[in-house]
Enzyme design. Structure first.
Site, mmCIF file in Angstrom:
data_model
loop_
_atom_site.group_PDB
_atom_site.id
_atom_site.type_symbol
_atom_site.label_atom_id
_atom_site.label_comp_id
_atom_site.label_asym_id
_atom_site.label_seq_id
_atom_site.Cartn_x
_atom_site.Cartn_y
_atom_site.Cartn_z
ATOM 1 N N CYS A 2 0.831 -1.200 0.000
ATOM 2 C CA CYS A 2 0.000 0.000 0.000
ATOM 3 C C CYS A 2 0.875 1.264 0.000
ATOM 4 O O CYS A 2 2.028 1.235 0.407
ATOM 5 C CB CYS A 2 -0.937 0.100 1.205
ATOM 6 N N ARG A 27 2.932 0.421 -5.511
ATOM 7 C CA ARG A 27 2.914 -0.261 -4.219
ATOM 8 C C ARG A 27 1.637 -1.071 -4.017
ATOM 9 O O ARG A 27 1.494 -1.794 -3.029
ATOM 10 C CB ARG A 27 3.035 0.752 -3.076
ATOM 11 N N TRP A 75 -3.039 -2.502 -1.580
ATOM 12 C CA TRP A 75 -2.743 -3.858 -2.008
ATOM 13 C C TRP A 75 -3.311 -4.742 -0.900
ATOM 14 O O TRP A 75 -2.817 -4.740 0.225
ATOM 15 C CB TRP A 75 -1.235 -4.060 -2.139
ATOM 16 N N ASN A 101 -0.428 1.713 5.922
ATOM 17 C CA ASN A 101 0.347 0.721 5.183
ATOM 18 C C ASN A 101 0.981 -0.194 6.217
ATOM 19 O O ASN A 101 1.693 0.279 7.100
ATOM 20 C CB ASN A 101 1.428 1.423 4.350
ATOM 21 N N GLY A 102 0.711 -1.507 6.097
ATOM 22 C CA GLY A 102 1.280 -2.451 7.051
ATOM 23 C C GLY A 102 0.216 -3.450 7.479
ATOM 24 O O GLY A 102 -0.822 -3.574 6.839
ATOM 25 N N GLU A 483 15.909 -16.157 -13.128
ATOM 26 C CA GLU A 483 15.496 -14.757 -13.224
ATOM 27 C C GLU A 483 14.701 -14.504 -14.512
ATOM 28 O O GLU A 483 13.672 -13.826 -14.492
ATOM 29 C CB GLU A 483 16.737 -13.848 -13.135
ATOM 30 N N LYS A 487 10.807 -13.193 -14.710
ATOM 31 C CA LYS A 487 10.399 -12.012 -15.501
ATOM 32 C C LYS A 487 9.209 -12.371 -16.373
ATOM 33 O O LYS A 487 8.219 -11.639 -16.429
ATOM 34 C CB LYS A 487 11.526 -11.531 -16.422
ATOM 35 N N GLU A 490 5.876 -13.147 -14.298
ATOM 36 C CA GLU A 490 5.233 -12.063 -13.552
ATOM 37 C C GLU A 490 4.553 -11.036 -14.445
ATOM 38 O O GLU A 490 3.568 -10.434 -14.036
ATOM 39 C CB GLU A 490 6.185 -11.406 -12.547
ATOM 40 N N HIS A 506 15.400 -35.692 -14.917
ATOM 41 C CA HIS A 506 14.942 -36.340 -13.682
ATOM 42 C C HIS A 506 13.470 -36.071 -13.409
ATOM 43 O O HIS A 506 13.015 -36.245 -12.282
ATOM 44 C CB HIS A 506 15.823 -35.891 -12.505
ATOM 45 N N LYS A 605 5.182 -3.324 -6.198
ATOM 46 C CA LYS A 605 6.627 -3.102 -6.329
ATOM 47 C C LYS A 605 7.358 -3.344 -5.016
ATOM 48 O O LYS A 605 8.430 -3.914 -4.990
ATOM 49 C CB LYS A 605 6.861 -1.664 -6.801
HETATM 50 C C1 AGP Z 1 11.016 -8.509 -9.349
HETATM 51 O O1 AGP Z 1 10.731 -8.492 -10.702
HETATM 52 C C2 AGP Z 1 9.934 -8.811 -8.478
HETATM 53 N N1 AGP Z 1 8.790 -8.042 -8.726
HETATM 54 C C3 AGP Z 1 10.203 -9.153 -7.029
HETATM 55 O O2 AGP Z 1 10.601 -10.485 -7.062
HETATM 56 C C4 AGP Z 1 11.260 -8.350 -6.206
HETATM 57 O O3 AGP Z 1 12.526 -8.555 -6.741
HETATM 58 C C5 AGP Z 1 11.195 -8.794 -4.731
HETATM 59 O O4 AGP Z 1 9.919 -8.519 -4.226
HETATM 60 C C6 AGP Z 1 12.252 -8.164 -3.878
HETATM 61 O O5 AGP Z 1 12.118 -6.777 -3.812
HETATM 62 P P1 AGP Z 1 13.274 -5.855 -3.242
HETATM 63 O O6 AGP Z 1 14.444 -6.000 -4.170
HETATM 64 O O7 AGP Z 1 12.697 -4.488 -3.273
HETATM 65 O O8 AGP Z 1 13.602 -6.330 -1.882
#
Ligand code: AGP
Length: 610
Positions: A2, A27, A75, A101-102, A483, A487, A490, A506, A605
Site C-alpha cells: 500500500c 505499491r 494492495w 500501510n502495514g 530470473e 520475468k 510475472e 529427472h 513493487k
Molecule cells: C522482481 O521483478 C519482483 N517483482 C520481485 O521479485 C522483487 O525482486 C522482490 O519482491 C524483492 O524486492 P526488493 O528487491 O525491493 O527487496
C-alpha cells in the site's frame, strides 16, 4: 504494501494527493481513496475499487476542496479488494480518518475488545478500520495523544496518516516497520510512503524512524520518539530528477528501465573504481582481519534480488574463497540458521523495504552478525538498519518487474567479491584486473545487445500464444534462467518454469511436447557441450528452442530454432549480459498478450508485508 500520502497547506489537497497516489500506484493498486477535512466541512471520504483513475472519475464532478487531506492506494491483505475495504477508514464517530500501510497483527483481539467495550460496528474486513476505531476510542480532543495511545496497543507494522474533523489544522502520522517520510514544502507539508510521491513538490525530506510520531501543520513539523520527546531530524536533500521517475517517451517504465541499464551500471561502477583500478566500497571498512574472521556469509533476499544473490554466491566463493549460503528471506527468518559474530550477512533489496528481508536482517543482527546491504533506495529501512550499505545507483525503478536494479546488484556483488578476494590475498592480480576491465566495458556491450530488440520481437511472436515455457542452463546460467523465468511469468502470466539443465531428465522433461518453448542459456564455455546435449534432448521431444550464447558458439547451437549471441565476455560475468535478451523477451511477449506490463495483477513493487 500500500501507499499513503497526505498534505496540509496552501493548495487544494485533492490534486496533490491524486498526483502523489499515482506515483505510489506501484505499491498496490486494487483500490484507492481520499479523506479531506476543513474548518467549513465535516470529514469527506471517497474511495473506489480499482485503479486511481476510478477514484478520479468518482470525484471529478464534485470539485472537492480542502487544505488538509490523506490518500491511499491499496494492495489487499485483510479483505478482498472492494469499495468497502478501501482506505481511508473512519472511527465510530465518522470524524477521524485513517490511511495505513502495514499489518496490525493483533487486530482480531483489538476488534473484539472494541466491540465489547464500545459496541463498535465495523463496515469493512480490514485491520485498518480497527486502528481507526481504536484511535477514536482514545480521542478526547487531542489527536496526537489518541494516535500515540492507540499505537501502544498495536502489534505489527504500520505507517499511518490520520486526520480529524475537529482538528483540521493538523495531520498526525506514525511509523513502525513500514516506510514513512515527511516532505517539507514552501506552501505546506507532506507525508508519503516514499520519495517519488513527493518529487513534484519537495526536495527536502525527513526520514521518519521506527516508533516515531509526527505532527504536521501547514508551517510546522514536529517529530516525537517513543517516549514522546521531540527529536531533531536532519533534512535529507533529494538530488533525483523528477524526470527520472517518468517514462520519457517509452511505452512502459519496464522498457525504459531495461534501456537505462548501461547508464545504471556506469554509475554503479564509476563511483567505486578509482583511476588506479582500486575498488572503493564507499565508506565500508572491511579489513583483512575482518574478512579472515568471517567463517560464513549469508546472502538473503527475495525474488529478483535473491537471484542476484545466487550469482553473488558464485562470485564470492570463486574470487574470495569464503563459503556462502543464499536463502530467500521468508525461509531464512523462520529457520534456525547458524549465526554468530563470525558471520557476515548480506541483504540485497531494490526497495530496501521488503519486510521479509528486513526481518531476516534484524534476526541476524540480534545474533551478532555484521550486516551489509546492497540497496537501491537511499535512506530506506534496510539501508538504515545495516552496518554497511553498498548502494546500487540504478535510479528510481518504477516497473514492478525489476530489471536495472538486478544488473546493478550483480555489479555490486562482483565488486564485493573482487574486493574481498584482493584484501584477503586469495585472488591473483591478473584475474582481479581482467574481471575489473571486463566490468568496465560491460555497458558498451549491453548497448550493442539492446539493438537485438527486433530479433527478440520475432522470437516473442513464436512464443506468446503458449501457456507454458521452460528455462534451462548450467552453472551461473541456471541462476539467470531462474530470473528470466520469473520475468516472463510475472508480466505475461505464462506458466514459466526454470530448472538446472542437467535436472531436466529427472522429471521435468515429461512436460516437453511438440512446440513447447524452451529458453536455453548456453553462455558457459566449459559447460557448452553439456548444455547442447540438453538442448538436443528437448528438441528430440519437439520443443521450440531459443538459445542465448556467446558470440563464436553459433555452430554448436545449430539445433536451436533461434539463437541470440551476447558479445564475447569472461564466462564469470556473462549473467549481466545474458539476462538482457530474457528481459526483452518477457517484455515483448507480455506486450503481445496485451498485459498491464508495469503493474501486473496481484503484484506490488514494494512488498512490505510478510
Ligand atoms: C522482481 O521483478 C519482483 N517483482 C520481485 O521479485 C522483487 O525482486 C522482490 O519482491 C524483492 O524486492 P526488493 O528487491 O525491493 O527487496
Amino acid at each position: 504494501m500500500c501507499g499513503i500520502v497526505g498534505y496540509i497547506g496552501d493548495e487544494n489537497v485533492t490534486g496533490v494527493i491524486i498526483e502523489g497516489l499515482k506515483k505510489l500506484e506501484y505499491r498496490g493498486y486494487d483500490s484507492a481513496g481520499i479523506a479531506l477535512c476543513s474548518e467549513k466541512n465535516p470529514l469527506i471520504v471517497r474511495k473506489k475499487k480499482g485503479r486511481i483513475s476510478n477514484l478520479e472519475e468518482l470525484i471529478e464532478e464534485e470539485k472537492l476542496f480542502s487544505h488538509t487531506g490523506i490518500g491511499h492506494t491499496r494492495w489487499a491483505t485483510h479483505g478482498e479488494p472492494s469499495d468497502r475495504n478501501a482506505h481511508p477508514h473512519t472511527d465510530m464517530s465518522g470524524r477521524i480518518a485513517v490511511v495505513h500501510n502495514g499489518i496490525i497483527e493483533n487486530y482480531a483481539e483489538l476488534k473484539e475488545e472494541l466491540i465489547e467495550k464500545n459496541g463498535s460496528v465495523f463496515q469493512s474486513d480490514t485491520d485498518t478500520e480497527v486502528a481507526a476505531h481504536l484511535i477514536g476510542s482514545y480521542y478526547q480532543g487531542d489527536l496526537e495523544d489518541a494516535v500515540y495511545r492507540a499505537t501502544q496497543k498495536m502489534r505489527g507494522a504500520y505507517a499511518f496518516g490520520v486526520i480529524c474533523a475537529d482538528e483540521p489544522d493538523k495531520i498526525v502520522a506514525a511509523r513502525k516497520d513500514s516506510p514513512l517520510i515527511v516532505g517539507l514544502g514552501r506552501k505546506g507539508n507532506f507525508i508519503a510512503s516514499d520519495i517519488p510521491a513527493l518529487l513534484k513538490y519537495v526536495r527536502q525530506i525527513y526520514l521518519i524512524e521506527n516508533n516515531e510520531l509526527v505532527v504536521l501543520k501547514e508551517n510546522e513539523v514536529k517529530i516525537y520518539n517513543a517516549d514522546r520527546e521531540e527529536v531533531h531530524r536532519d533534512v535529507f536533500n533529494v538530488t533525483w530528477d523528477e524526470d527520472a521517475a517518468e517514462k520519457e517517451g517509452y511505452d512502459h517504465f519496464m522498457i525504459k528501465e531495461i534501456h537505462e541499464q548501461p547508464a545504471g551500471i556506469r554509475d554503479t561502477l564509476g563511483r567505486r573504481v578509482d583511476d588506479q583500478g582500486e575498488i572503493i566500497l564507499d565508506g565500508i571498512e572491511l579489513t583483512r582481519e575482518d574478512l579472515e574472521q568471517f567463517n560464513r556469509i549469508y546472502i538473503v533476499a527475495c525474488g529478483t534480488a535473491y537471484h542476484a544473490g545466487l550469482i553473488g554466491k558464485f562470485a564470492i566463493e570463486k574470487l574470495a574463497k569464503v563459503p556462502v549460503e543464499v536463502d530467500v528471506a521468508s525461509e531464512f527468518r523462520y529457520r534456525d540458521p547458524f549465526i554468530d559474530n563470525h558471520t557476515l550477512f548480506i541483504a540485497i533489496s531494490q526497495s530496501g523495504e521488503t519486510l521479509d528481508t528486513l526481518g531476516a536482517l534484524r534476526m541476524a543482527k540480534e545474533k551478532g552478525a555484521r550486516i551489509m546491504s546492497v540497496v537501491n533506495v537511499v535512506g530506506s529501512s534496510i539501508a538504515r538498519e545495516s552496518d554497511d550499505v553498498f548502494y546500487t545507483w540504478a535510479g528510481p525503478e518504477i516497473a514492478v518487474a525489476s530489471t536495472k536494479a538486478y544488473t546493478t546488484q550483480l555489479i555490486c556483488m562482483y565488486l564485493i567479491a573482487l574486493y574481498m578476494g584482493r584484501k584477503k590475498g586469495v585472488l591473483s592480480e591478473k584475474l582481479y584486473r581482467l574481471i575489473l576491465e571486463e566490468l568496465t566495458i560491460i555497458p558498451d556491450k549491453l548497448e550493442a545487445l539492446l539493438e537485438e530488440q527486433d530479433h527478440i520481437k520475432e522470437i516473442a511472436e513464436q512464443m506468446y500464444q503458449h501457456n507454458d515455457a521452460f528455462f534451462i542452463g548450467r552453472g551461473v546460467d541456471a541462476s539467470v534462467a531462474f530470473e528470466g523465468s520469473l520475468k516472463l511469468k510475472e508480466i505475461s502470466y505464462i506458466n514459466s518454469f526454470a530448472i538446472a539443465a542437467g535436472e531436466l531428465k529427472h522429471g521435468t522433461i515429461a512436460l516437453i511436447d511438440k512446440g513447447t518453448p524452451v529458453v536455453a542459456l548456453a553462455t558457459q564455455t566449459a559447460l557448452l557441450e553439456k548444455t547442447v546435449s540438453n538442448i538436443q534432448e528437448v528438441k528430440a521431444r519437439g520443443a521450440y528452442v531459443f538459445a542465448v550464447a556467446q558470440e563464436g558458439s553459433k555452430d554448436q547451437l545449430k539445433d536451436a530454432d533461434e539463437v541470440i549471441l551476447i558479445p564475447q565476455c569472461m564466462d564469470e560475468i556473462s549473467p549481466i549480459l545474458s539476462i538482457v535478451p530474457l528481459q526483452l523477451l518477457a517484455y515483448q511477449i507480455a506486450k503481445l498478450r496485451g498485459c498491464d506490463i508495469d503493474k501486473p495483477k496481484n503484484l506490488a513493487k514494494s512488498v512490505t508485508v510478510e
